[in-house]
Design an enzyme around this catalytic site. Structure first.
Site, PDB file in Angstrom:
ATOM      1  CE  LYS A 120       7.281   3.550   2.625  1.00  0.00           C
ATOM      2  NZ  LYS A 120       7.387   4.916   2.122  1.00  0.00           N
ATOM      3  CE  LYS A 296      12.705  -3.679   3.738  1.00  0.00           C
ATOM      4  NZ  LYS A 296      14.012  -3.041   3.632  1.00  0.00           N
ATOM      5  CB  CYS A 415      -8.196  46.318  -4.552  1.00  0.00           C
ATOM      6  SG  CYS A 415      -9.661  45.472  -5.156  1.00  0.00           S
TER       7      CYS A 415
HETATM    8  S1  IVH Z   1      12.575  -1.401   1.029  1.00  0.00           S
HETATM    9  C1  IVH Z   1      11.311  -3.978  -2.235  1.00  0.00           C
HETATM   10  N1  IVH Z   1      12.976  -0.227   3.343  1.00  0.00           N
HETATM   11  O1  IVH Z   1       9.892   3.431   0.623  1.00  0.00           O
HETATM   12  C2  IVH Z   1      11.612  -3.076  -1.123  1.00  0.00           C
HETATM   13  N2  IVH Z   1      12.095   1.064   1.567  1.00  0.00           N
HETATM   14  O2  IVH Z   1       7.719   2.307  -1.593  1.00  0.00           O
HETATM   15  C3  IVH Z   1      11.932  -1.729  -1.553  1.00  0.00           C
HETATM   16  N3  IVH Z   1      11.720   3.412   2.132  1.00  0.00           N
HETATM   17  O3  IVH Z   1      11.247   3.538  -2.608  1.00  0.00           O
HETATM   18  C4  IVH Z   1      12.162  -0.756  -0.526  1.00  0.00           C
HETATM   19  N4  IVH Z   1      12.416   3.284   4.204  1.00  0.00           N
HETATM   20  O4  IVH Z   1      12.196   5.088  -0.870  1.00  0.00           O
HETATM   21  C5  IVH Z   1      12.542  -0.099   2.082  1.00  0.00           C
HETATM   22  N5  IVH Z   1      13.374   0.670   5.432  1.00  0.00           N
HETATM   23  C6  IVH Z   1      12.979   0.813   4.177  1.00  0.00           C
HETATM   24  C7  IVH Z   1      12.531   2.050   3.671  1.00  0.00           C
HETATM   25  C8  IVH Z   1      12.084   2.122   2.368  1.00  0.00           C
HETATM   26  C9  IVH Z   1      11.931   4.072   3.258  1.00  0.00           C
HETATM   27  C10 IVH Z   1      11.134   3.998   0.909  1.00  0.00           C
HETATM   28  C11 IVH Z   1      11.956   3.800  -0.323  1.00  0.00           C
HETATM   29  C12 IVH Z   1      11.101   3.053  -1.302  1.00  0.00           C
HETATM   30  C13 IVH Z   1       9.745   3.282  -0.761  1.00  0.00           C
HETATM   31  C14 IVH Z   1       8.904   2.044  -1.026  1.00  0.00           C
END
Ligand code: IVH
Length: 672
Positions: A120, A296, A415
């Site tokens: 992430k 995912k 001060c």
């Molecule tokens: S998927 C439905 N994949 O995390 C799936 N998000 O709260 C939507 N983010 O707004 C996002 N790395 O800014 C996805 N590998 C990744 C990610 C990612 C960072 C952030 C993104 C998103 C937030 C999700």
């Protein structure tokens, strides 16, 4: 007559030329880096002109034949995303991941599920719209439904293709939305902050803020210098046809020219958990910041079957990392003086990197907290970034009972005025008031602010600068400083300076109520300022009032009275006030129009709701007649005016034998 096929070919060529010329405009005007010669550019423009004429269709106002160049915009336009951007639910421990997997298994009625584990990235999400393979709009996530148009800025990011790379352009969807994260690498972040520091600018707290701040620049040339990067991780409109699974999609996005992250497939819960542990280990060595693992479900078909709840899909979850904790040594405990004089202990530590940010200071909040955590010079402490932003000391390791503990200041470290602690409060405060330079900037800002002396043109920046240059040392200096000196400074023209001078002149006539509020006496806001002004009538009387007479003022209790008293008892505060008066400030009590009004001089309370007047307006009006409207019923109240649904105040007034009137009488008094 042209055949339909011929017309279509012309239209397609026109669309293509418009996109291409816009891109060249942008490269030329914004990036200052043209890719073609002027002659080639002219040829494209002439071709477009003649095709537009030939087609006979109306030419839109934004066609490059109608506008010259691509000037920087002044605001961001809002753009609706083709398909909404969802967000991820969070998990913080193994049990929550187990529950996520169990829900997917239950929901789908099978347990042979395959997940993909992606880091992430800690940046900000953008939605890129490609039309026939050409980037047309880039927008921030915004509320998920629409975001801000940052196309010009996004075009400066090296990892975002302006045109999708493909062998079969015809197979591309007419519109394709690519989603991903704009981020700043740890190295680019460190380099940027170094430059900012050298230039006297505030550093960014973390790479995510730096990325967001860099992307949201109105001038794309600034974004271009910031070394942003991008990872693609998803698609929106037009994306489903590209692949059958997330893993396949990522390959496809990579083939289009996007950077993608390293991912791992996991077919079982233990495999997912181990992917998380591995990533946690790898985290410090990654060149960019991550704050968790995104799990995912790989298959798009199964994703669709699970669907989404509210704004988060059931097929994905973010398994967040715990806030990173590191140990370091406290070099010293220092005392910082805030705006209202609160003195806060701060740990000055051996610089240490926490979650990608070098930290050397952490607030200890107050003395109790400092003692509870046993922080002292030489202590080994565990530090983390709360909410991953503000550094905080978590605890002290191996507390040395014999070590010297921080000395609680008896005098302000800035001060040297004495320090006091209000009963029942944890904070200690500097009594220096207007003469303490640490409190000065905020005090000055408050003094000139809208509800106070209202000096137009005297903004925060100017105030800060004047203090930094040593031009303003207290409030009185505001009127004594010769603003013509400012002409030597960049950025301020003579006209602006003249405006500030006349705004200052005008501010000298503010009513006493505002002046009292402007002084920044603790507990004296605009309402108390007004009560004092009405009750005492002039500044001298307020300054000389003893606690007993202050207590007689409606709405003023012991704490406020004590604060007013101690403010005016300080010689330096009195001195500043005398200088203000000498400079021509004339705080006058608001003239009371009708002294023969039946309520003049009476302390009245309005309660309940009135059918034909607004209670606030009524209070203001009565005040202008010389009445003293207050909020609570006490022995000092002369009259209670009760509207509909008057509650406890009415009961209290009856108990105290106070006269009670109704709306009809109120109307008579208001129309006096
Ligand atoms: S998927 C439905 N994949 O995390 C799936 N998000 O709260 C939507 N983010 O707004 C996002 N790395 O800014 C996805 N590998 C990744 C990610 C990612 C960072 C952030 C993104 C998103 C937030 C999700």
């Amino acid at each position: 007559m042209k055949t339909t096929a011929e017309s279509e070919a012309i239209d397609q060529r026109i669309t293509h030329l418009r996109t291409e010329i816009r891109e060249h405009n942008y490269r030329y005007y914004t990036l200052d880096a043209p890719q073609i010669t002027d002659a080639e550019y002219d040829r494209l423009l002439r071709e477009l002109e003649s095709l537009e004429a030939e087609s006979g269709a109306p030419v839109p106002d934004d066609s490059p034949t109608r506008i010259v160049g691509a000037p920087p915009s002044t605001t961001f336009t809002s753009r609706k995303h083709g398909e909404s951007l969802l967000s991820l639910a969070n998990a913080f421990d193994e049990a929550e991941i187990e529950a996520f997997v169990a829900r997917a298994v239950d929901g789908l009625g099978r347990d042979d599920l395959s997940f993909i584990a992606e880091p992430k990235v800690d940046g900000l999400a953008v939605n890129l719209r490609y039309e026939h393979g050409a980037l047309t709009i880039a927008a921030t996530r915004g509320d998920g439904i629409s975001g801000e148009d940052v196309t010009d800025n996004v075009r400066t990011i090296a990892g975002i293709p302006w045109h999708l790379k493909t062998e079969q352009p015809d197979a591309l969807p007419a519109v394709l939305e690519v989603r991903g994260e704009v981020y700043m690498s740890k190295a680019a972040f460190a380099a940027l902050n170094e430059v900012r520091d050298a230039e006297g600018e505030a550093p960014f707290a973390n790479p995510r803020n730096a990325a967001a701040g860099s992307l949201r620049q109105l001038d794309a040339r600034i974004t271009a210098k910031r070394k942003l990067a991008f990872f693609a991780y998803g698609v929106g409109l037009g994306g489903r046809a590209l692949a059958d699974s997330q893993s396949e999609l990522l390959q496809k996005l990579q083939s289009f020219g996007f950077a993608i992250q390293q991912t791992e497939m996991a077919d079982t819960l233990p495999a997912l958990l181990s992917a998380y542990q591995k990533l946690l280990q790898k985290r410090p060595d990654l060149p960019y910041e991550i704050d968790g693992l995104v799990c995912k479900l790989d298959s798009f078909e199964l994703q669709d079957r699970l669907g989404a709840v509210a704004r988060s899909p059931r097929w994905a979850i973010a398994y967040k990392f715990p806030a990173e904790e590191v140990t370091t040594t406290v070099r010293d405990v220092i005392w910082q003086v805030g705006r209202t004089g609160v003195i806060t202990p701060v740990a000055d530590m051996q610089p240490v990197s926490v979650g990608g940010v070098v930290v050397s200071r952490a607030t200890l909040h107050n003395i109790d907290e400092m003692q509870r955590k046993a922080v002292y010079a030489g202590a080994t402490v565990v530090v983390r970034r709360a909410g991953d932003v503000i550094p905080e000391v978590v605890r002290t390791l191996n507390i040395d009972e014999s070590a010297e503990k921080p000395v609680i200041p008896t005098h302000c470290p800035v001060c040297a005025a004495s320090v006091f602690r209000i009963e029942g409060e944890v904070a200690i405060r500097c009594s220096g008031g207007l003469s303490c330079s640490a409190q000065l900037k905020e005090r000055l800002r408050h003094f000139v602010s809208r509800g106070a002396m209202d000096v137009e043109g005297m903004g925060d920046k100017l105030v800060a600068r004047l203090v930094d240059e040593g031009k303003l040392q207290n409030i009185a200096d505001i009127y004594e400083f010769d603003y013509r000196e400012l002409t030597d400074w960049s950025g301020l023209g003579e006209k602006k300076i003249a405006n500030i001078q006349s705004a200052l002149e005008a501010s000298k006539q503010r009513p006493l109520a505002r002046f009292l509020h402007a002084l920044g006496i603790r507990h004296v806001g605009s309402a108390t300022g007004a009560s004092l002004a009405t009750y005492f009538g002039d500044l001298d009387a307020v300054m000389e009032a003893d606690e007993a007479s202050l207590l007689a003022v409606p709405d003023i209790g012991p704490e406020v009275a004590a604060s007013i008293r101690s403010f005016f008892a300080e010689a330096h505060n009195r001195d500043v006030i005398h200088r203000l008066l000498a400079a021509g400030v004339q705080p006058a009590a608001e003239s009371v129009a009708a002294t023969d009004h039946p309520l003049a001089g009476k302390t009245v309370v309005l309660t309940g709701s009135f059918a034909s007047v607004n209670r606030r307006h009524a209070q203001e009006k009565l005040r202008s007649f010389g009445a003293k409207p207050t909020g609570s019923v006490s022995a000092k109240t002369d009259l209670l005016i009760a509207g509909e649904k008057a509650g406890s105040k009415l009961g209290k007034a009856r108990e105290l034998g106070i006269e009670v009137a109704g709306e009809e009488e109120l109307l008579t008094w208001l129309n006096w």
